[in-house]
Design a protein around this motif. Structure first.
Motif, PDB file in Angstrom:
ATOM      1  N   LEU A  95       0.718  -1.383  -0.084  1.00  0.00           N
ATOM      2  CA  LEU A  95       0.152   0.041  -0.137  1.00  0.00           C
ATOM      3  C   LEU A  95       0.968   1.120  -0.139  1.00  0.00           C
ATOM      4  O   LEU A  95       1.985   1.274   0.647  1.00  0.00           O
ATOM      5  N   SER A  96       0.468   2.213  -0.787  1.00  0.00           N
ATOM      6  CA  SER A  96       1.274   3.545  -0.755  1.00  0.00           C
ATOM      7  C   SER A  96       1.579   4.072   0.495  1.00  0.00           C
ATOM      8  O   SER A  96       0.579   4.187   1.179  1.00  0.00           O
ATOM      9  N   SER A  97       2.488   4.541   0.956  1.00  0.00           N
ATOM     10  CA  SER A  97       2.883   5.060   2.254  1.00  0.00           C
ATOM     11  C   SER A  97       3.005   6.611   2.201  1.00  0.00           C
ATOM     12  O   SER A  97       3.336   7.287   3.051  1.00  0.00           O
ATOM     13  N   THR A  98       2.612   7.116   0.798  1.00  0.00           N
ATOM     14  CA  THR A  98       2.639   8.652   0.766  1.00  0.00           C
ATOM     15  C   THR A  98       1.369   8.972   0.981  1.00  0.00           C
ATOM     16  O   THR A  98       0.363   8.323   0.371  1.00  0.00           O
ATOM     17  N   GLY A  99       1.037  10.510   1.264  1.00  0.00           N
ATOM     18  CA  GLY A  99      -0.188  10.957   1.172  1.00  0.00           C
ATOM     19  C   GLY A  99      -0.958  10.767   2.281  1.00  0.00           C
ATOM     20  O   GLY A  99      -0.551  10.579   3.525  1.00  0.00           O
ATOM     21  N   ASP A 100      -2.312  10.453   2.234  1.00  0.00           N
ATOM     22  CA  ASP A 100      -3.270  10.115   3.278  1.00  0.00           C
ATOM     23  C   ASP A 100      -3.341   8.609   3.683  1.00  0.00           C
ATOM     24  O   ASP A 100      -3.951   7.828   2.846  1.00  0.00           O
ATOM     25  N   CYS A 101      -2.453   8.089   4.405  1.00  0.00           N
ATOM     26  CA  CYS A 101      -2.358   6.713   4.619  1.00  0.00           C
ATOM     27  C   CYS A 101      -3.723   6.256   5.302  1.00  0.00           C
ATOM     28  O   CYS A 101      -4.036   5.159   4.798  1.00  0.00           O
ATOM     29  N   PRO A 102      -4.285   6.704   6.336  1.00  0.00           N
ATOM     30  CA  PRO A 102      -5.545   6.148   6.863  1.00  0.00           C
ATOM     31  C   PRO A 102      -6.618   6.101   5.687  1.00  0.00           C
ATOM     32  O   PRO A 102      -7.379   5.000   5.602  1.00  0.00           O
ATOM     33  N   ALA A 103      -6.593   6.976   4.794  1.00  0.00           N
ATOM     34  CA  ALA A 103      -7.603   6.900   3.675  1.00  0.00           C
ATOM     35  C   ALA A 103      -7.200   5.670   2.689  1.00  0.00           C
ATOM     36  O   ALA A 103      -8.263   5.097   2.292  1.00  0.00           O
ATOM     37  N   THR A 104      -6.153   5.435   2.436  1.00  0.00           N
ATOM     38  CA  THR A 104      -5.578   4.414   1.816  1.00  0.00           C
ATOM     39  C   THR A 104      -5.826   2.985   2.371  1.00  0.00           C
ATOM     40  O   THR A 104      -6.450   2.195   1.835  1.00  0.00           O
ATOM     41  N   LEU A 105      -5.727   2.868   3.669  1.00  0.00           N
ATOM     42  CA  LEU A 105      -6.131   1.722   4.540  1.00  0.00           C
ATOM     43  C   LEU A 105      -7.618   1.356   4.496  1.00  0.00           C
ATOM     44  O   LEU A 105      -8.028   0.337   4.262  1.00  0.00           O
ATOM     45  N   LYS A 106      -8.404   2.697   4.604  1.00  0.00           N
ATOM     46  CA  LYS A 106      -9.792   2.425   4.443  1.00  0.00           C
ATOM     47  C   LYS A 106     -10.299   2.049   3.029  1.00  0.00           C
ATOM     48  O   LYS A 106     -10.989   0.965   2.830  1.00  0.00           O
ATOM     49  N   ALA A 107      -9.754   2.347   1.977  1.00  0.00           N
ATOM     50  CA  ALA A 107      -9.641   1.891   0.665  1.00  0.00           C
ATOM     51  C   ALA A 107      -9.525   0.511   0.628  1.00  0.00           C
ATOM     52  O   ALA A 107     -10.413  -0.193  -0.301  1.00  0.00           O
ATOM     53  N   ALA A 108      -8.352   0.180   1.010  1.00  0.00           N
ATOM     54  CA  ALA A 108      -8.100  -1.239   1.160  1.00  0.00           C
ATOM     55  C   ALA A 108      -9.213  -2.325   1.790  1.00  0.00           C
ATOM     56  O   ALA A 108      -9.474  -3.215   1.380  1.00  0.00           O
ATOM     57  N   MET A 109      -9.536  -1.668   2.852  1.00  0.00           N
ATOM     58  CA  MET A 109     -10.786  -2.547   3.460  1.00  0.00           C
ATOM     59  C   MET A 109     -11.915  -2.571   2.820  1.00  0.00           C
ATOM     60  O   MET A 109     -12.510  -3.664   2.838  1.00  0.00           O
ATOM     61  N   ARG A 110     -12.261  -1.459   2.012  1.00  0.00           N
ATOM     62  CA  ARG A 110     -13.645  -1.508   1.194  1.00  0.00           C
ATOM     63  C   ARG A 110     -13.262  -2.430   0.174  1.00  0.00           C
ATOM     64  O   ARG A 110     -14.211  -3.166  -0.229  1.00  0.00           O
ATOM     65  N   LEU A 111     -12.115  -2.609  -0.420  1.00  0.00           N
ATOM     66  CA  LEU A 111     -11.819  -3.505  -1.263  1.00  0.00           C
ATOM     67  C   LEU A 111     -11.974  -5.145  -0.977  1.00  0.00           C
ATOM     68  O   LEU A 111     -12.502  -5.816  -1.571  1.00  0.00           O
ATOM     69  N   GLN A 112     -11.530  -5.221   0.147  1.00  0.00           N
ATOM     70  CA  GLN A 112     -11.609  -6.501   0.864  1.00  0.00           C
ATOM     71  C   GLN A 112     -13.142  -6.870   0.851  1.00  0.00           C
ATOM     72  O   GLN A 112     -13.607  -8.028   0.857  1.00  0.00           O
ATOM     73  N   ILE A 113     -13.837  -6.119   1.518  1.00  0.00           N
ATOM     74  CA  ILE A 113     -15.330  -6.325   1.682  1.00  0.00           C
ATOM     75  C   ILE A 113     -15.904  -6.658   0.234  1.00  0.00           C
ATOM     76  O   ILE A 113     -16.923  -7.282   0.147  1.00  0.00           O
ATOM     77  N   GLU A 114     -15.534  -5.847  -0.714  1.00  0.00           N
ATOM     78  CA  GLU A 114     -16.146  -5.842  -1.965  1.00  0.00           C
ATOM     79  C   GLU A 114     -15.758  -7.274  -2.696  1.00  0.00           C
ATOM     80  O   GLU A 114     -16.756  -7.967  -3.067  1.00  0.00           O
ATOM     81  N   LEU A 115     -14.574  -7.604  -2.403  1.00  0.00           N
ATOM     82  CA  LEU A 115     -14.126  -8.974  -2.948  1.00  0.00           C
ATOM     83  C   LEU A 115     -14.802 -10.154  -2.160  1.00  0.00           C
ATOM     84  O   LEU A 115     -15.352 -10.936  -2.561  1.00  0.00           O
ATOM     85  N   ARG A 116     -14.870 -10.148  -0.793  1.00  0.00           N
ATOM     86  CA  ARG A 116     -15.616 -11.016  -0.079  1.00  0.00           C
ATOM     87  C   ARG A 116     -17.107 -11.143  -0.444  1.00  0.00           C
ATOM     88  O   ARG A 116     -17.640 -12.145  -0.555  1.00  0.00           O
ATOM     89  N   ASN A 117     -17.770 -10.098  -0.612  1.00  0.00           N
ATOM     90  CA  ASN A 117     -19.098 -10.070  -1.205  1.00  0.00           C
ATOM     91  C   ASN A 117     -19.301 -10.652  -2.472  1.00  0.00           C
ATOM     92  O   ASN A 117     -20.334 -11.581  -2.804  1.00  0.00           O
ATOM     93  N   LEU A 118     -18.419 -10.456  -3.463  1.00  0.00           N
ATOM     94  CA  LEU A 118     -18.377 -10.883  -4.844  1.00  0.00           C
ATOM     95  C   LEU A 118     -18.239 -12.328  -4.728  1.00  0.00           C
ATOM     96  O   LEU A 118     -18.692 -13.231  -5.479  1.00  0.00           O
ATOM     97  N   ASN A 119     -17.319 -12.694  -3.890  1.00  0.00           N
ATOM     98  CA  ASN A 119     -16.924 -14.412  -3.719  1.00  0.00           C
ATOM     99  C   ASN A 119     -18.172 -15.165  -3.167  1.00  0.00           C
ATOM    100  O   ASN A 119     -18.233 -16.341  -3.381  1.00  0.00           O
ATOM    101  N   LYS A 120     -19.123 -14.241  -2.641  1.00  0.00           N
ATOM    102  CA  LYS A 120     -20.347 -15.323  -2.149  1.00  0.00           C
ATOM    103  C   LYS A 120     -21.169 -15.314  -3.456  1.00  0.00           C
ATOM    104  O   LYS A 120     -22.096 -16.369  -3.275  1.00  0.00           O
TER     105      LYS A 120
END
Length: 323
Positions: A232-257
């Motif tokens: 994950l990119s460590s420049t810029g808004d790190c918390p926003a990047t981490l939240k985006a990564a969590m949204r991606l994980q949720i989206e992929l888990r839902n898709l996998n259902k």
């Protein structure tokens, strides 16, 4: 590869009917300008312009077995559950605070996490949008699950096909997500928030009914230490990047259902993005697969919670660690 659709034991439709219905299922509704048209309008168009010999009543029966019905035919209960399933939880205020309870357990299996995630969504939806009882929703989904009358049986029948020279373009019904095409061309060594959002958008397109499976690859994987999922990119808004990564994980888990989601991990996965890989249990690895930690990845210094969370999900997977 054969285009023949074979009869399935217990199936109430004939081979000829399945062949015709399959053509309807794969028809290019966008070219016909009928993407948003009701089912009855689509059937009318198909019968009048494509296959006049098809039995429209039988076709409608088959569509019912696939869970495809007219909006006007849906019960209020069905409409409620559709509104629930299409609700944007990623943008729901306060929902992220409920995720701690979803993962606060030793049961980190796909089924366990998915069950608790659904319960959390149902609770939030019922408390903040409209009444919904999770047990009734679950029972409804089990009773109304589409019958196994798959329109892609031609892919299972390789009679007469040369398996060694099969044309992979014929697998157009598999949605392929290439990580290399999502990365910033000027910064391919990290996963930026822009790349993550593109990943989320690609995952959302895979819900389309024409795709029966999703494959995640990285065409850039080459060399002695190929990178499959960069940090994950460590420049810029790190918390926003981490939240985006969590949204991606949720989206992929839902898709996998809804359909198979397969990662073809043939390279290095950074610790900070391991959770993305673990969003499915369908992972194909090569001898080049490994997880980087320490000096190889600076992300663990920027995203410590992500690293700890991801490593907690390694219990059911085999991986070697590059040092």
């Amino acid at each position: 590869m054969s285009n023949e659709i074979t009869q399935v034991k217990g199936c109430e439709f004939t081979t000829d009917e399945l062949q015709r219905f399959h053509h309807y299922y794969k028809y290019d509704w966008a070219a016909a300008g009928l993407v948003s048209a009701p089912v009855s309008k689509r059937i009318q168009h198909f019968v009048e312009t494509v296959d006049p010999g098809i039995d429209s009543n039988r076709l409608q029966e088959w569509l019912h077995t696939m869970g495809i019905v007219e909006e006007s035919e849906k019960s209020e209960q069905a409409r409620l559950y559709e509104r629930f399933e299409h609700f944007d939880f990623a943008a729901a205020v306060g929902f992220n605070q409920m995720l701690a309870d979803v993962y606060a357990t030793d049961d980190v299996s796909k089924h366990g996490v998915g069950e608790r995630m659904d319960q959390a969504k149902a609770q939030y939806y019922s408390d903040n949008v409209e009444p919904l009882v999770y047990s009734e929703y679950k029972e409804y989904k089990e009773v109304n699950a589409p019958k196994p009358v798959c329109p892609y049986q031609d892919l299972w029948d390789p009679k007469g096909a040369d398996k060694e020279s099969a044309d992979t373009n014929k697998f157009a019904n598999v949605r392929t997500i290439d990580i290399a095409k999502l990365l910033d061309p000027d910064n391919v060594d990290v996963l930026t928030i822009g790349a993550i959002n593109l990943f989320i958008d690609a995952a959302k397109t895979a819900y389309d009914q024409k795709y029966f499976a999703v494959a995640v690859v990285n065409s850039r994987c080459n060399g002695p230490e190929p990178m499959f999922l960069p940090a994950l990119s460590s420049t810029g808004d790190c918390p926003a990047t981490l939240k985006a990564a969590m949204r991606l994980q949720i989206e992929l888990r839902n898709l996998n259902k809804t359909k198979p989601l397969v990662f073809f991990a043939n390279g290095v996965v950074d610790t900070s993005t391991l959770g993305i890989l673990m969003s499915t249990v369908d992972i194909v690895t090569s001898e080049m697969f490994c997880v980087s930690i320490g000096s190889v990845s600076q992300s663990s210094q920027k995203f410590p919670l992500s690293a700890l969370y991801d490593w907690a999900h390694l219990s059911n997977h085999q991986a070697k660690v590059s040092k």
